[in-house]
Scaffold this motif. Structure first.
Motif, PDB file in Angstrom:
ATOM      1  N   UNK A   1       0.119   2.218  40.684  1.00  0.00           N
ATOM      2  CA  UNK A   1       1.279   2.315  39.800  1.00  0.00           C
ATOM      3  C   UNK A   1       1.560   3.759  39.406  1.00  0.00           C
ATOM      4  N   UNK A   2       0.507   4.500  39.067  1.00  0.00           N
ATOM      5  CA  UNK A   2       0.681   5.912  38.685  1.00  0.00           C
ATOM      6  C   UNK A   2       1.283   6.689  39.851  1.00  0.00           C
TER       7      UNK A   2
ATOM      8  N   UNK B   1      -8.121  11.303  32.513  1.00  0.00           N
ATOM      9  CA  UNK B   1      -7.923  11.211  31.055  1.00  0.00           C
ATOM     10  C   UNK B   1      -7.205   9.950  30.580  1.00  0.00           C
ATOM     11  N   UNK B   2      -6.717   9.120  31.508  1.00  0.00           N
ATOM     12  CA  UNK B   2      -6.026   7.899  31.089  1.00  0.00           C
ATOM     13  C   UNK B   2      -4.526   8.018  31.236  1.00  0.00           C
ATOM     14  N   UNK B   3      -3.818   6.966  30.767  1.00  0.00           N
ATOM     15  CA  UNK B   3      -2.370   6.885  30.950  1.00  0.00           C
ATOM     16  C   UNK B   3      -1.653   6.569  29.638  1.00  0.00           C
ATOM     17  N   UNK B   4      -0.361   6.873  29.613  1.00  0.00           N
ATOM     18  CA  UNK B   4       0.523   6.488  28.507  1.00  0.00           C
ATOM     19  C   UNK B   4       1.786   5.892  29.137  1.00  0.00           C
ATOM     20  N   UNK B   5       2.670   5.316  28.329  1.00  0.00           N
ATOM     21  CA  UNK B   5       3.907   4.755  28.890  1.00  0.00           C
ATOM     22  C   UNK B   5       4.743   5.874  29.503  1.00  0.00           C
TER      23      UNK B   5
ATOM     24  N   UNK C   1       4.618  -0.169  23.678  1.00  0.00           N
ATOM     25  CA  UNK C   1       4.305  -0.548  25.065  1.00  0.00           C
ATOM     26  C   UNK C   1       5.573  -0.864  25.852  1.00  0.00           C
ATOM     27  N   UNK C   2       6.712  -1.035  25.142  1.00  0.00           N
ATOM     28  CA  UNK C   2       7.966  -1.389  25.804  1.00  0.00           C
ATOM     29  C   UNK C   2       8.854  -0.148  25.956  1.00  0.00           C
TER      30      UNK C   2
ATOM     31  N   UNK D   1       3.717  -0.990  30.777  1.00  0.00           N
ATOM     32  CA  UNK D   1       2.432  -1.125  31.471  1.00  0.00           C
ATOM     33  C   UNK D   1       2.495  -2.228  32.519  1.00  0.00           C
ATOM     34  N   UNK D   2       3.103  -3.341  32.170  1.00  0.00           N
ATOM     35  CA  UNK D   2       3.217  -4.463  33.116  1.00  0.00           C
ATOM     36  C   UNK D   2       4.109  -4.089  34.300  1.00  0.00           C
ATOM     37  N   UNK D   3       5.148  -3.311  34.019  1.00  0.00           N
ATOM     38  CA  UNK D   3       6.080  -2.907  35.083  1.00  0.00           C
ATOM     39  C   UNK D   3       5.543  -1.745  35.911  1.00  0.00           C
ATOM     40  N   UNK D   4       4.417  -1.172  35.469  1.00  0.00           N
ATOM     41  CA  UNK D   4       3.826  -0.049  36.206  1.00  0.00           C
ATOM     42  C   UNK D   4       4.532   1.270  35.982  1.00  0.00           C
TER      43      UNK D   4
END
Length: 567
Positions: A149-150, A412-416, A482-483, A496-499
């Motif tokens: 997704x990223x 380091x991780x992800x954000x929206x 998250x939206x 997140x769900x939509x990638x």
């Protein structure tokens, strides 16, 4: 000031206006590429066909303005883009856009007489608060789906790129090296090189054991590593005898093998007495030495070197390493399942990681990263295909962006994504705008950042053909971090769900670098550029050529008679 140099210095508002003009021009060129529905930019090349790209840093690097003072502003924003690319590998478009917006807003405020120093303090304060919010709202990733997704997002939702990068990272692991190269076909392909690979092959085609594949393959092979050149047969005779007695193949990796030593190896191979192969050690200088020691740890061998009291003539079987399988082709050697102890390999890996952290050379870091990947067990090569050189070049840019973004996300991780992370982070700033303990100028700096960080989401919506202000208002009303807005499909979704996600490292680098540089630009009170050297007059040459016009007089032969008087 000497009148000849009056044009190279501008002061105050006049200087800032020029800087702003240059910054705006580079920002406009880069901003059109933002988002899944962003546009391409066509760049003239000095040689060859024009380049077509959506890569922010590539567009920024191509910008050179005719006006030297405007070019100063453009170059400062280009630096923001390059620094973000160096640190995080992606986010260059967003960084340029933010820096341009912060400086443009700051310029207007400073022109009204506000203290630029206090404004810069406010900008730095706001950036720190935003970074803290981003870190507290990030998520760690590990699965192949999340990694894909990223990569998809960074490649402007090209699922082929995301899928290939996800597969490559799954194969070689987080520490593995993933590289891109020009493919030979229309299709993009993924090639995985497992085990430890060396970028050198056999020294003679006579060593080939598989004529169809044109390589030499050995099972349960012994490995002899020499840092020096091998020319005499007596240097390797003890090792050959040991290999013959144990009935095992022998692969020799040395600085070079020539003369009677190479001839003896070839004769023994052709006569079927020995399974043997010689390959040249890879790299140059320190990199070659380090690679040989990496191989020694991987195969449980010792690097034979006269300088430390070890010689080939005084042979000890303990200097030999071994591996389950070794394949040597014309230009590559792959060693699988070396006999090195796991604890020794992990120590070597830790040592290389430490060197990478302390190295200041990007070239050395790249080479050490490659060595690290080989020890960790894999290198993935993505061969980018396309119908033309221009298409391959554009796809490679997106692959590189996606690769860097993926590495950053794993680290380091992800954000929206979609500019939403910065938009939602901006909601922490309004309380500070009402805080009476801050000066008005300080709060002006906070307000500038508050407005600027909403711009990426606004621009993504605008590039998708929507009204940016309406999209931003709708997202904030949902009150769910998250939206957000899916510009590709024109709908509001769980990001997140939509990638639709961005690496935290990329968003942080974008924010910190843009606010830092734009803040410094706001405090500028003078701008100095170098004047081009005046062209040297070519009068002497012209005069001489003019004199040649007199040759027309030779048309009158009577004039020649005067020469008689000279005798």
């Amino acid at each position: 000031i000497n009148a000849e140099y009056m044009g190279d210095i501008l002061y105050g508002g006049e200087a800032r206006e020029k800087l702003r003009s240059g910054a705006n021009q580079i920002t406009r060129a880069v901003a059109v590429t933002l988002g899944p529905k962003g546009r391409n930019v066509i760049i003239e090349q000095m040689y060859g066909a024009p380049k077509i790209t959506k890569d922010g840093v590539t567009v920024a690097k191509a910008v050179e303005l005719k006006d030297s003072f405007e070019n100063l502003g453009a170059q400062l924003l280009k630096q923001v883009s390059s620094k973000t690319n160096d640190e995080a590998g992606d986010g260059t478009t967003g960084a340029t856009l933010l820096a341009g917006a912060i400086y443009s807003e700051g310029f207007k405020i400073v022109q009204q007489g506000v203290s630029p120093v206090e404004v810069k303090k406010g900008i730095d304060f706001a950036a720190k608060k935003l970074v803290a919010h981003l870190e507290s709202n990030s998520r760690k990733i590990s699965s192949k789906e999340e990694i894909t997704q990223v990569a998809n997002i960074s490649a402007n939702m090209d699922t082929e790129i995301g899928t290939l990068i996800g597969a490559a990272m799954e194969k070689v692991g987080k520490e593995g090296v993933i590289t891109t190269s020009d493919g030979k076909t229309l299709q993009t392909e993924l090639e995985i090189v497992e085990g430890m690979s060396l970028d050198r092959g056999y020294l003679s085609p006579y060593f080939v054991t598989n004529t169809k594949e044109q390589n030499a393959t050995f099972d349960d092979a012994l490995v002899l590593i020499s840092q020096k050149k091998i020319s005499n047969l007596k240097q390797i005779l003890p090792a050959l005898e040991h290999a013959f007695r144990t009935n095992r193949p022998l692969v020799i990796i040395a600085d070079d093998v020539d003369g009677e030593a190479l001839a003896a190896l070839i004769v023994n191979k052709l006569n079927g007495r020995l399974k043997v192969c010689a390959a040249k050690s890879p790299g140059f200088g320190d990199n070659k030495t380090n690679t040989l020691h990496d191989l020694a740890v991987f195969t449980s061998a010792k690097v034979v070197n006269d300088e430390i009291g070890m010689s080939l003539e005084q042979f000890d079987p303990e200097v030999l390493g071994s591996a389950k399988k070794i394949t040597v082709s014309k230009d590559k050697t792959v060693v699988l399942q070396g006999a090195g102890a796991e604890i020794d390999i992990q120590e070597r890996i830790a040592f290389i990681k430490d060197q990478i952290e302390h190295s200041t050379s990007s070239y050395e870091k790249e080479k050490m990263q490659e060595r690290l990947a080989k020890l960790c067990g894999g290198v993935a090569v993505i061969k980018v295909g396309g119908a033309s050189e221009v298409e391959v070049s554009e796809k490679k840019d997106r692959f590189e962006d996606a690769l860097n973004a993926t590495r950053a996300a794993v680290a380091e991780g992800i954000v929206v994504g979609g500019g939403m992370a910065l938009l939602y982070a901006s909601t922490v700033l309004p309380p500070f705008l009402k805080d009476q303990s801050f000066s008005h100028d300080f709060q002006t700096g906070i307000q500038i950042v508050y407005n600027a960080v909403r711009l990426p989401a606004h621009m993504i919506a605008t590039n998708a053909g929507q009204e940016g202000a309406v999209v931003i208002d709708q997202c904030l009303q949902m009150n769910d971090f998250a939206r957000g807005y899916d510009a590709r499909n024109d709908q509001y979704v769980n990001m997140y769900d939509a990638g639709i996600i961005d690496p935290l490292k990329v968003v942080k680098a974008t924010l910190v670098n843009s606010s830092g540089t734009a803040g410094i630009m706001i405090t500028a009170e003078a701008a100095i550029v170098s004047l081009p050297e005046p062209a040297k007059p070519a009068g002497g040459m012209g005069g001489g050529m003019g004199g040649m016009g007199g040759m027309g007089g030779m048309g009158g032969m009577g004039g020649m008679g005067g020469m008689g008087g000279m005798m």
